[in-house]
Design an enzyme around this catalytic site. Structure first.
Site, PDB file in Angstrom:
ATOM      1  N   LYS A  13       0.634  -1.410   0.037  1.00 49.13           N
ATOM      2  CA  LYS A  13      -0.036   0.017  -0.235  1.00 49.13           C
ATOM      3  C   LYS A  13       0.835   1.265   0.018  1.00 49.13           C
ATOM      4  CE  LYS A  13      -1.980  -1.209   3.860  1.00 49.13           C
ATOM      5  NZ  LYS A  13      -1.174  -2.341   4.136  1.00 49.13           N
ATOM      6  N   ARG A  88      -9.308   0.758   9.144  1.00 50.80           N
ATOM      7  CA  ARG A  88      -8.547  -0.416   9.810  1.00 50.80           C
ATOM      8  C   ARG A  88      -9.651  -1.482  10.174  1.00 50.80           C
ATOM      9  NH1 ARG A  88      -3.292  -0.022   8.897  1.00 50.80           N
ATOM     10  NH2 ARG A  88      -1.944  -1.281   9.833  1.00 50.80           N
ATOM     11  N   ARG A 127      11.774  -5.219   4.888  1.00 53.13           N
ATOM     12  CA  ARG A 127      11.588  -3.990   4.554  1.00 53.13           C
ATOM     13  C   ARG A 127      12.680  -2.886   5.247  1.00 53.13           C
ATOM     14  NH1 ARG A 127       5.761  -1.760   5.335  1.00 53.13           N
ATOM     15  NH2 ARG A 127       6.064  -2.674   7.408  1.00 53.13           N
ATOM     16  N   ARG A 161      11.755  -0.722  10.438  1.00 52.39           N
ATOM     17  CA  ARG A 161      10.713  -0.093  11.207  1.00 52.39           C
ATOM     18  C   ARG A 161      10.599  -1.382  12.617  1.00 52.39           C
ATOM     19  NH1 ARG A 161       5.268   0.546   7.904  1.00 52.39           N
ATOM     20  NH2 ARG A 161       4.513  -0.776   9.723  1.00 52.39           N
ATOM     21  N   ARG A 172       0.292  -8.960  13.264  1.00 56.01           N
ATOM     22  CA  ARG A 172      -0.332  -8.044  12.442  1.00 56.01           C
ATOM     23  C   ARG A 172      -1.205  -8.502  11.563  1.00 56.01           C
ATOM     24  NH1 ARG A 172       4.379  -4.972  10.436  1.00 56.01           N
ATOM     25  NH2 ARG A 172       2.754  -3.439   9.173  1.00 56.01           N
TER      26      ARG A 172
END
Ligand code: AP5
Ligand code: MG
Length: 292
Positions: A13, A88, A127, A161, A172
């Site tokens: 996203k 969300r 990431r 992160r 998550r």
């Protein structure tokens, strides 16, 4: 252009929102980024957000909704926005509908980026993000050209992160399935959902999304309403009773069909604008144009 990007953590996203924002000249509104800023700033709210994010849980609706409302009221969103990571859950989606309807700028399309679970985990744990400019990389799929240096801004601020570890990523994904995935049906019921395969290269996915946007939103421009929405002399293009694009008066002047299109928008006494046979509620029954 008012777009929502929906998808699991790691579906891409943020990557796609940045590309689309550049392409269409509209801001990306990422609740994750807003919350990370708040967390970095400290304070009670920031500390609470940080704890929830580190655990892979959702931050409270009240906090997130307040932040989104403030952000959507900023003038740069008048030409449109890309929502990334918000809503969300169903209560957030309902609150968003209420807010956007109140602002007279309902969502036009929800793009659901669909990616398989194994790919998601690899994307999340690999990431790397630039703390300087926000550029996103991946150590497995798309590392920076020079290790530790951001290709986009040249700074040595690449970092992982805090929530990009295997345990948090797993939670998550559980939270996503429980709370966020029901939004697929929510937007399907509103006939606003478009599904895009999120497998393959970043550019290919961006092209797929661009095709959907071009097919769904852009060619529907059937009329130009002067001064709509912002009261700042922006021309708003209306289609099917919804605002689909806007441009400055000088840009609009250059487009020859503008005068002809203007005739297609007629304001009735009831305060509604009739465009191509459809009606849409308007705040102001008349239109304005900045004096030269
Ligand atoms: P947030 O920051 O919003 O994270 P997310 O939605 O969980 O999604 P991600 O940012 O992890 O993934 P993404 O889909 O943006 O993928 P990206 O483009 O980065 O939220 C973080 C936390 O904040 C939440 O857990 C929650 O606690 C809180 N929060 C946020 N919003 C909230 C809300 N509304 N309510 C309550 N709490 C909220 O890509 C991922 C990786 O894959 C990158 O390395 C990228 O380079 C790579 N990649 C992307 N596309 C491709 C591709 N096509 N091929 C190969 N690699 C790719
Ligand atoms: Mg993101």
């Amino acid at each position: 252009m008012r777009i929502l990007l929906l998808g699991a953590p790691g579906s891409g996203k943020g990557t796609q929102a940045k590309l689309l924002g550049e392409r269409y000249g509209i801001p990306q509104i990422s609740t994750g980024d807003l919350l990370r800023e708040a967390a970095a700033g400290g304070g009670k709210l920031g500390r609470r957000a940080k704890a929830a994010m580190a655990a892979g849980e959702l931050v409270s609706d009240e906090v997130v909704l307040g932040m989104v409302e403030q952000r959507l009221k900023k003038p740069d969103t008048k030409r449109g926005f890309i929502l990334d990571g918000f809503p969300r859950n169903i209560p957030q989606a309902q609150a968003l509908d209420g807010l956007l309807n109140w602002l007279g700028r309902p969502l036009q399309v929800t793009l659901y980026i669909n990616v398989n679970q194994d790919t998601l985990v690899k994307r999340l744990t690999g990431r790397i993000t630039c703390g300087g400019c926000g550029a996103i990389y991946n150590e497995f799929f798309s590392p920076p050209r020079k290790s530790g240096v951001c290709d986009a801004c040249g700074r040595r601020k690449l970092k992982k992160r805090g929530d990009d570890n295997a345990a948090t990523a797993h939670n998550r994904l559980v939270v996503y399935e429980r709370d966020t995935e029901p939004l697929v049906d929510y937007y399907k019921a509103q006939q606003k959902l478009r599904t895009v395969s999120g497998d393959g290269g970043v550019k290919d996915i961006c092209a797929r999304i661009g095709n959907l946007i071009d097919a769904d939103i852009r060619p529907l421009s059937t009329a130009v309403e002067l001064g709509g929405g912002g009261g700042d002399g922006v021309q708003t293009i209306i289609s099917g009773g919804q605002v689909v694009a806007a441009e400055s008066p000088s840009a609009a002047k250059k487009s020859a069909p503008a005068k002809k299109k203007k005739k297609t928008a007629a304001v009735s006494r009831a305060g509604t604008t009739k465009v191509a046979g459809k009606k849409t509620a308007r705040k102001k029954p008349t239109t304005t144009r900045r004096k030269k």
